[in-house]
Design a protein around this motif. Sequence first.
Motif, short mmCIF file in Angstrom:
data_model
loop_
_atom_site.label_atom_id
_atom_site.label_comp_id
_atom_site.label_asym_id
_atom_site.label_seq_id
_atom_site.Cartn_x
_atom_site.Cartn_y
_atom_site.Cartn_z
N VAL A 61 4.37 -5.94 1.87
CA VAL A 61 3.77 -4.63 2.09
C VAL A 61 4.55 -3.61 1.27
O VAL A 61 5.78 -3.51 1.40
N PHE A 62 3.84 -2.88 0.43
CA PHE A 62 4.42 -1.77 -0.33
C PHE A 62 4.17 -0.46 0.41
O PHE A 62 3.17 -0.31 1.11
N THR A 63 5.07 0.50 0.22
CA THR A 63 4.79 1.88 0.63
C THR A 63 4.35 2.65 -0.60
O THR A 63 5.14 2.86 -1.53
N THR A 64 3.07 3.03 -0.64
CA THR A 64 2.60 3.88 -1.73
C THR A 64 2.68 5.33 -1.25
O THR A 64 3.66 5.73 -0.65
N SER A 65 1.67 6.13 -1.50
CA SER A 65 1.69 7.53 -1.07
C SER A 65 0.33 8.13 -1.32
O SER A 65 -0.39 7.73 -2.24
N ILE A 66 -0.01 9.13 -0.52
CA ILE A 66 -1.22 9.90 -0.76
C ILE A 66 -1.18 10.53 -2.16
O ILE A 66 -2.22 10.82 -2.75
N ALA A 78 2.30 9.05 -10.18
CA ALA A 78 2.00 7.99 -11.15
C ALA A 78 2.76 6.71 -10.81
O ALA A 78 2.22 5.61 -10.92
N ALA A 79 4.02 6.86 -10.38
CA ALA A 79 4.80 5.68 -10.02
C ALA A 79 4.22 4.99 -8.78
O ALA A 79 4.14 3.77 -8.70
N LYS A 80 3.78 5.80 -7.82
CA LYS A 80 3.16 5.22 -6.62
C LYS A 80 1.80 4.59 -6.96
O LYS A 80 1.39 3.61 -6.33
N ALA A 81 1.10 5.14 -7.94
CA ALA A 81 -0.15 4.52 -8.39
C ALA A 81 0.13 3.15 -9.01
O ALA A 81 -0.68 2.22 -8.88
N ALA A 82 1.28 3.03 -9.65
CA ALA A 82 1.67 1.71 -10.18
C ALA A 82 1.83 0.72 -9.04
O ALA A 82 1.40 -0.44 -9.13
N LEU A 83 2.41 1.15 -7.93
CA LEU A 83 2.55 0.27 -6.77
C LEU A 83 1.18 -0.16 -6.26
O LEU A 83 1.00 -1.30 -5.84
N ALA A 114 -0.66 -2.56 0.88
CA ALA A 114 0.12 -1.33 0.81
C ALA A 114 -0.26 -0.40 1.94
O ALA A 114 -1.43 -0.33 2.34
N VAL A 115 0.72 0.31 2.45
CA VAL A 115 0.47 1.39 3.39
C VAL A 115 0.69 2.70 2.64
O VAL A 115 1.64 2.84 1.88
N SER A 116 -0.25 3.64 2.81
CA SER A 116 -0.21 4.89 2.05
C SER A 116 0.00 6.07 2.99
O SER A 116 -0.95 6.56 3.60
N PRO A 117 1.24 6.54 3.13
CA PRO A 117 1.50 7.65 4.04
C PRO A 117 1.08 8.99 3.46
O PRO A 117 1.16 9.23 2.25
N SER A 170 -6.76 11.93 2.70
CA SER A 170 -7.35 11.32 1.50
C SER A 170 -8.80 10.91 1.70
O SER A 170 -9.45 10.46 0.74
N GLN A 171 -9.31 11.06 2.91
CA GLN A 171 -10.62 10.50 3.22
C GLN A 171 -11.70 11.54 3.53
O GLN A 171 -12.88 11.34 3.26
#
Length: 248
Positions: free
Chosen positions: A133-138, A152-157, A177-180, A246-247
């Motif tokens: 599980v990765f932690t990405t981001s909104i 951009a780095a979180k988009a890479a994840l 991935a979980v996107s906080p 985001s939704q």
Amino acid sequence: MDQYQNKKVVIIGGTSGMGLATAKKLMDGGARVLVTGRSKGGLESAGKELGAGAIVVSSDARSLPDIDALASRVKTEFDTFDLLFVNAGFSIPTPLEGVTEAIYDEMFNLNAKGPFFTVQKLAPLINRGGAVVFTTSIANVKGLPGQATYGAAKAALRSYARVLAAELLPREIRVNAVSPGPIDTGILDKAIPDKDAAAKMRVHASAMVPMKRFGTSEEIAKAVLFLAFDATFTTGAELPVDGGWSQI
């Protein structure tokens, strides 16, 4: 509780915030947990909070030699394990004109390069049927001013979650991935040392979230554990935990 009895888990960036909350839930459920962090204070604090049953390891998520050493340590401690939660990350909010090469490199080394090589080195130790599980981001889906390099780095994840999910399918390892969204972890105060500015940012961010509040580290932990152990027919996905920002 024995929900996670006999499970072995590695949490990159597990000495505070979301990683620490996840470690606590896992240990409460009977899991064996190894967490990593960088700062001496964070390592000592996590050791006290988690107790003697946890393995707390000093490891820089940006450093390939540290990642190699971590893989050897995990092999020694666990031999194999069930969940890799790649959670280390940090933002340096900077407008376009203020971004330096050093800031750019820091954001990508910590939030993209380190996580990639962490999975590369540790995936061979993950049990068949295990999970990443990765932690990405909104920030990887919203155009947030000052977050160009971080987003951009979180988009890479987010891309890694898809590609590595495909690559690890033969071993039945799921990658998600979980996107906080805004989470009350204390990281805002670190990113914005000025207390008044941090308070204003908190109010501003809360107002933009449909649920009108910050999330908690425990809410992220629940989502991580769902993806890791309950979502057995889900891979390559990103689960937003952002109060609907985001939704809707």
